[in-house]
Design a protein around this motif. Structure first.
Motif: not given
Length: 315
Positions: A94-96, A152-154, A162-165, A189-194
């Motif tokens: 998930l790099q990038g 846990r998800l992070r 992945a870069t996780v915020k 500019k997230a690729d996905a937000v949950v």
């Protein structure tokens, strides 16, 4: 979260991704047995929720705030540190990619009711800044649950590059407000937000469901560009969650699909990137609550969510 009333749109007529229905049916019997065994071992519990995306859990503004529970700590100390997941693949798959995790509510919201009741603009309406969320009958706060699953998800997503915020980490006295939660994902500019939540409805209502954005074009809200990718994200997470946890889709909303579309949630209305909410179970049902208060189950929940995100990001 409350799912009654006109704010909940009819469940989609299209079939969900094949895995949800098949896994749900296969999971009903063993899932119920596992839930019963955990429930018996834990001595039982129960719980409910609000939009803390503010509403956040995705609870409706018409639902009264939950009364502060007697204890804000979980029945067990197994959420202090996420359990190791032997099946996590470490690498740069998930790099990038940027993923924003939005833990519903904030443990401090109970002490800041005036602040979280302040109205903010969600494009189509004015709505409360945030909500208190719910808790099990034993006092395990939804806000504690969502933070634990978010951590846990992070860890799972970071291990894959992945870069996780997080929108917050209980590092502020309350909130953030639902409009800010959406803005954090947009600005990243997230690729996905949950957005992670647990519901708070009557006992006997069980299972998980995904909340997808509906079509909203009003004020600052325009969800049209994110409708299709958000649905894809939600369907993939539903498949992964059902597979990893053995939980069945909600028996009280979504018509058995595990998918619900709503247009009253600021966290979705104001998002410009693919975003969904997941209600992992019902804190006010004893059987579901026994699962939600289990550290092992929360690890499996996080793994299921992560697998859905990874599948979405890989296309």
């Amino acid at each position: 979260m409350s799912n009654s009333g006109p704010d909940v749109e009819p469940s989609p007529t299209g079939r969900p991704r094949g895995g949800v229905t098949a896994v749900a049916l296969a999971a009903l019997v063993p899932g119920a047995l596992i839930g019963w065994l955990v429930y018996e071992a834990a001595g039982g519990s129960g719980g409910g929720s609000a939009e803390g995306a503010a509403g956040s859990s995705a609870s409706s503004a018409s639902r009264p705030a939950a009364a502060p529970p007697a204890s804000s700590e979980p029945p067990a100390a197994d959420d202090r540190k996420p359990a190791a997941s032997p099946s996590v693949s470490v690498g740069d798959a998930l790099q990038g990619k940027v993923v924003v995790i939005d833990p519903g509510h904030n443990p401090g919201n109970f002490q800041h009711t005036a602040e979280i009741n302040r109205k903010v603009d969600i494009g189509s309406a004015m709505k409360e800044c945030d909500a208190t969320g719910t808790s099990t009958n034993d006092g395990y706060l939804e806000a504690r649950f969502t933070l634990d699953v978010a951590h846990r998800l992070r860890d799972l997503l970071t291990a894959q590059g992945a870069t996780v915020k997080l929108t917050h980490d209980a590092d502020r006295p309350f909130g953030p407000c639902i409009d800010e939660r959406a803005r954090i994902g947009n600005e990243a500019k997230a690729d996905a937000v949950v957005s992670v939540h647990a519901d708070g409805v009557g006992a006997g209502n069980r299972g998980f469901h995904m909340i997808l954005p509906g079509a909203v074009t009003a004020g600052a809200a325009d969800t049209r560009p994110i409708l299709a990718p958000s649905r894809d994200l939600g369907e993939r997470i539903a498949d992964g969650f059902a597979r990893e946890t053995g939980s069945a889709p909600s028996n009280y909303v979504g018509g058995g699909t595990g998918l619900v579309t709503r247009t009253d949630l600021g966290g979705l209305n104001l998002s410009t990137v693919p975003k969904v909410f997941i209600e992992c179970g019902n804190m006010r049902d004893g059987t579901d609550a026994a699962l939600l208060t289990s550290g092992d189950w929360r690890q499996r929940a996080a793994k299921g969510i992560s697998e859905g995100i990874v599948s979405f990001l890989r296309g």
